[in-house]
Design an enzyme around this catalytic site. Structure first.
Site, PDB file in Angstrom:
ATOM      1  N   GLU B  60       0.767  -1.166  -0.156  1.00 17.93           N
ATOM      2  CA  GLU B  60      -0.086  -0.093  -0.044  1.00 17.93           C
ATOM      3  C   GLU B  60       0.790   1.329   0.015  1.00 17.93           C
ATOM      4  O   GLU B  60       0.524   2.049  -0.741  1.00 17.93           O
ATOM      5  CB  GLU B  60      -0.906  -0.105   0.940  1.00 17.93           C
ATOM      6  CG  GLU B  60      -2.175  -0.647   0.902  1.00 17.93           C
ATOM      7  CD  GLU B  60      -1.920  -2.399   1.249  1.00 17.93           C
ATOM      8  OE1 GLU B  60      -0.819  -2.555   1.602  1.00 17.93           O
ATOM      9  OE2 GLU B  60      -2.824  -3.263   0.926  1.00 17.93           O
ATOM     10  N   HIS B 129     -10.804  -4.946  10.047  1.00 17.67           N
ATOM     11  CA  HIS B 129     -11.416  -4.662   8.876  1.00 17.67           C
ATOM     12  C   HIS B 129     -12.696  -3.586   9.019  1.00 17.67           C
ATOM     13  O   HIS B 129     -13.573  -3.566   7.993  1.00 17.67           O
ATOM     14  CB  HIS B 129     -11.704  -5.924   8.021  1.00 17.67           C
ATOM     15  CG  HIS B 129     -10.686  -6.774   7.385  1.00 17.67           C
ATOM     16  ND1 HIS B 129      -9.590  -7.411   8.133  1.00 17.67           N
ATOM     17  CD2 HIS B 129     -10.328  -6.764   6.234  1.00 17.67           C
ATOM     18  CE1 HIS B 129      -8.657  -7.936   7.412  1.00 17.67           C
ATOM     19  NE2 HIS B 129      -9.036  -7.550   6.094  1.00 17.67           N
TER      20      HIS B 129
END
Lengths: 322, 325
Positions: B60, B129
Site C-alpha cells: 500500500e 477490517h
C-alpha cells in the site's frame, strides 16, 4: 574506469564540487551565527557523488529526488545558489518561498522533485516518476538518492519490487556514507555490499567508488544510458563518507579521530586535484583562482539571501490546496 | 433515470473520466485481471489495457507513493485501496507526502490524485477490517475528503475528484456497493465542498454522512410517526466542509445531533459540534448530541457488532434528548 575526461570537464567538475564544499561550510557558519534554525544536514565529503551523477543525466529533463541532505543537488541541476540559500534562511526568494527549508528544496522547472524528510519515503515517488516516463513512452530516467540507512525501510523494498516487475527506468542511488545518523551501517544491515539488496528483486546492481568523480561520472553515464535504452531499474551503491556529523548539531563522537582523518585523506576534492595536475588540466596556481572565483559566488549568494525579504503573513494560507 | 448500483456508478465515473483524459490511470490490488475485489473496476482492463488498469503488489505505501510521484510529474492516478483499513499502511505517503507537497514546495508540485476504497464496518469482519478512517485523515491540511454511498452522488463526486488538482480521498462502503439508486443519464459532476439536504425538517438537524445517511433516513421516517420532523444534512465532502449548510439548518431547527460511524473521541463529529456551538450558539435550544461507535475495537460477534455501531435506538434517544422528550 580508465576513460579520461577532457580538461574542460575536469575543471568544471572541480569548480562545481568546490562550490558545494564552500557553500556548505558557509551554511554551517550561518547556522552557528543563528541566521537560521531547524535541522541542517551538510553534504561535505560527498560532493563527487552529486557531481558525478547529475552531470551524467539530461538536466531539466530527467527527474531527480532525494532525502534531506539536499542543498547541493539542486545547484548542480542549475538552481541559483542565492535561491537555495534564501530558502535555508526562510526567505520568500527561496526555491519553496521559505516554506520548505533545509530538508525541502524543490524546483519543478528543473524537475527536482524535492528533498524529503521521511527516511525512504521518497523512493516510491521516484518509481512514480519512472512510471510516468514509461506511461508517456519517454526516454527519460528518474534518479533517486537515499542514504544507506533508508535501505532498511519497508517503502524502499516495496518501491524496488514495483520498479523491477514493471521495468521502470529508475536509478536508485544509495549514498553510502557509512552511518545512519550515529549508527554504523554494519550494525543495522545484514549485507556487506548494500547493492546486493537488488538481488531480492532480480534487479541490476552496481557499486561505485564515490570519491573519484571521474570514476563516478563515467560509471553513471553508462548506467544512465543503459537505463534509458532498456527501461530496467538499477540499484547503485555509491561509497562515500561525510566529514561532518549527521547534522550540524551532531559532533560525530561515534567515530574515532583516526577514522575521520583516514577518510579525509581520500577527500574527493584532493583526489580530483591530483588527477587534474597529473593530466595537466590545471596548474597549482589555478586552484587559488578557483577558490577566489567560488568565494565570490558564495558571498554574493549569502548577501542576496541575507538581504532578501521574509514571506508576508498572507503566505500562510497559500498553497494548502490548489 | 437509470437505476445503478454504487459499484456501477463508480465504474461509470471512472470509465468516463479515463475515456476523457488519457493521463488518468487506476492502480491497486486486484483491480485488473480479477476485475476489482468489489468489482468497481469490472471490465476496465479489457477496455483500457494493462498500462491504465494496473494490478499492484500488496504494497500500500509503495503504490500510494508511486501515485504521488506520478501525479507530481503530470499524470492523474486513481489509487484503489482494497479497504481503507489497509491504507493505514500508506498513511506516510498520504499525510507526509501527498498532503504536504504543494505547501512545502511553495506551490510548485501539485498532487492530483484520488485514493478510493471502502471504509467502516461491513458485517462480521472483525476489528482490523471495520474501521472508519475519516477522523484520522480529516485533521491533516492539504487533503480533500469525500464520503458518500449514494450512487448518483458517487458518480458526480468521483468525476469532480478525478478532475481536481488536489489529492482527494474518497471513502465508500463495502456493504453498499450492491445497493441501487437512480443515476442521471449523461455527463454531470457534483462540486466538492457542497453538501446536500437529504430530507427537509423543522424540529432537529441530524448531520450524517456515508452509510449513516441511510440510518438517518430510517430514523427520520420512524420519528415522523411521532410527529417529530428531522432535517437530514449530508456534507458529502468532509473537507472542504459545507459549514453554511449545517449552520443554516441549525439556525432553522435550533437543535443538532451528529450521527457518525467511527469512534467518537476527537472525531469529525466533535469538529462539527465545535463549529456549530461557536457560530450558532444563540440559536441552540439544547446542547448538541453525538451518536458514534462505542469506544472499543470492533467485536466479531454479530450481536455485539450491531450494538457497537450507531443504532436506531441510540439515534432516536439522542434526538429526543435535544428535544427534551
Amino acid at each position: 574506469m580508465a576513460q579520461k575526461l577532457s580538461n574542460q570537464l575536469l575543471v568544471a567538475f572541480y569548480k562545481e564540487m568546490l562550490l558545494g564544499r564552500r557553500i556548505e561550510e558557509r551554511v554551517g557558519q550561518l547556522y552557528v551565527q543563528q541566521k537560521f534554525s531547524g535541522f541542517c544536514h551538510l553534504y561535505i565529503g560527498q560532493e563527487a557523488v552529486g557531481t558525478g551523477c547529475l552531470n551524467a543525466i539530461r538536466k531539466g529533463q530527467d527527474y531527480v529526488i532525494t532525502g534531506y541532505r539536499d542543498h547541493f543537488l539542486p545547484i548542480i541541476l542549475g538552481m541559483d545558489p542565492g535561491m537555495m540559500l534564501s530558502e535555508l534562511l526562510g526567505k520568500v526568494t527561496g526555491c519553496a518561498r521559505g516554506k520548505g527549508g533545509s530538508m525541502h528544496m524543490f524546483s519543478e522547472k528543473l524537475r527536482f522533485m524535492g528533498g524529503h524528510g521521511i527516511v525512504g519515503g521518497q523512493v516510491p515517488l521516484a518509481v512514480g516518476a519512472a512510471w510516468k516516463i514509461k506511461y508517456n513512452k519517454e526516454d527519460n530516467v528518474a534518479l533517486c538518492f537515499l542514504g544507506d540507512a533508508a535501505i532498511n525501510q519497508g517503502q524502499f523494498h516495496e518501491a524496488l519490487n514495483m520498479a523491477a516487475i514493471w521495468d521502470l527506468p529508475c536509478i536508485i542511488i544509495i549514498e553510502n556514507n557509512m552511518y545512519g545518523m550515529g549508527t554504523a551501517i554494519s550494525r543495522t544491515c545484514s549485507l556487506n555490499n548494500l547493492a546486493d539488496r537488488a538481488k531480492g528483486y532480480n534487479m541490476r546492481q552496481a557499486i561505485v567508488d564515490g570519491r573519484n568523480v571521474v570514476n563516478t561520472y563515467n560509471q553513471m553515464k553508462e548506467i544512465v544510458e543503459e537505463t534509458r535504452k532498456t527501461s530496467k531499474p538499477i540499484l547503485v551503491e555509491i561509497q562515500t563518507y561525510r566529514f561532518r556529523g549527521h547534522s550540524v548539531s551532531d559532533p560525530g563522537n561515534y567515530r574515532t579521530k583516526e577514522e575521520v582523518e583516514k577518510e579525509r585523506s581520500r577527500d574527493c576534492l584532493i583526489l580530483l586535484k591530483d588527477i587534474m595536475l597529473q593530466q595537466k588540466a590545471a596548474k597549482e596556481d589555478d586552484f587559488e583562482t578557483y577558490e577566489e572565483e567560488i568565494a565570490d559566488i558564495v558571498e554574493k549568494a549569502v548577501t542576496f539571501a541575507d538581504e532578501a525579504p521574509e514571506p508576508g503573513l498572507e503566505e500562510i494560507y497559500e498553497h494548502v490546496l490548489v | 433515470m437509470a437505476i445503478l448500483t454504487l459499484r456501477e456508478a463508480l465504474n461509470q465515473a471512472l470509465t468516463e473520466e479515463m475515456e476523457r483524459d488519457p493521463s488518468v490511470f487506476i492502480m491497486g490490488e486486484e483491480v485488473a485481471q480479477y476485475d476489482g475485489a468489489y468489482k468497481v473496476t469490472k471490465g476496465m482492463l479489457a477496455k483500457f489495457g494493462p498500462m491504465r488498469v494496473v494490478d499492484s503488489p500488496i504494497s500500500e505505501a509503495g503504490f500510494a507513493g508511486l501515485g504521488v510521484g506520478a501525479a507530481m510529474c503530470g499524470l492523474r492516478p486513481v489509487i484503489e485501496m482494497m479497504t481503507w483499513n489497509f491504507a493505514i499502511q500508506a498513511f506516510d505517503q498520504i499525510i507526509n507526502h501527498a498532503a504536504k507537497m504543494l505547501y512545502m514546495s511553495g506551490g510548485q508540485y501539485k498532487v492530483p490524485m484520488v485514493i478510493r476504497g471502502p471504509h467502516g464496518a461491513a458485517h462480521m469482519l472483525g476489528a482490523q477490517h471495520s474501521q472508519c478512517v475519516d477522523h484520522m485523515l480529516v485533521n491533516c491540511p492539504g487533503l480533500k475528503i469525500v464520503s458518500t454511498v449514494i450512487p448518483a452522488e458517487a458518480k458526480g463526486l468521483m468525476k469532480s475528484a478525478i478532475r481536481d488538482d488536489n489529492t482527494v480521498l474518497f471513502l465508500e462502503s463495502e456493504m453498499l456497493y450492491g445497493r441501487s439508486g437512480e443515476v442521471p443519464e449523461g455527463e454531470y459532476t457534483i462540486p466538492l465542498g457542497v453538501g446536500d439536504i437529504k430530507r427537509e425538517g423543522t424540529d432537529v438537524t441530524l448531520v450524517a454522512w456515508n452509510k449513516m445517511v441511510l440510518l438517518a433516513l430510517d430514523v427520520a421516517a420512524e420519528l415522523e410517526k411521532e410527529g417529530i420532523s428531522v432535517e437530514i444534512v449530508d456534507p458529502r465532502t468532509l473537507m472542504p466542509l459545507d459549514e453554511d449548510m449545517i449552520f443554516n439548518s441549525v439556525r432553522k431547527t435550533n437543535r443538532l445531533v451528529v450521527l457518525e460511524e467511527g469512534w467518537g473521541v476527537a472525531s469529525f463529529g466533535c469538529h462539527i459540534v465545535d463549529r456549530v456551538v461557536k457560530e450558532c450558539f444563540d440559536y441552540l435550544d439544547a446542547p448538541p448530541e453525538r451518536v458514534t461507535n462505542l469506544f472499543v475495537p470492533m467485536p466479531y460477534n454479530e450481536r455485539l457488532e450491531h450494538e457497537v455501531m450507531p443504532t436506531a435506538e441510540r439515534t432516536i434517544s439522542a434526538i429526543k434528548a435535544v428535544l427534551y422528550k
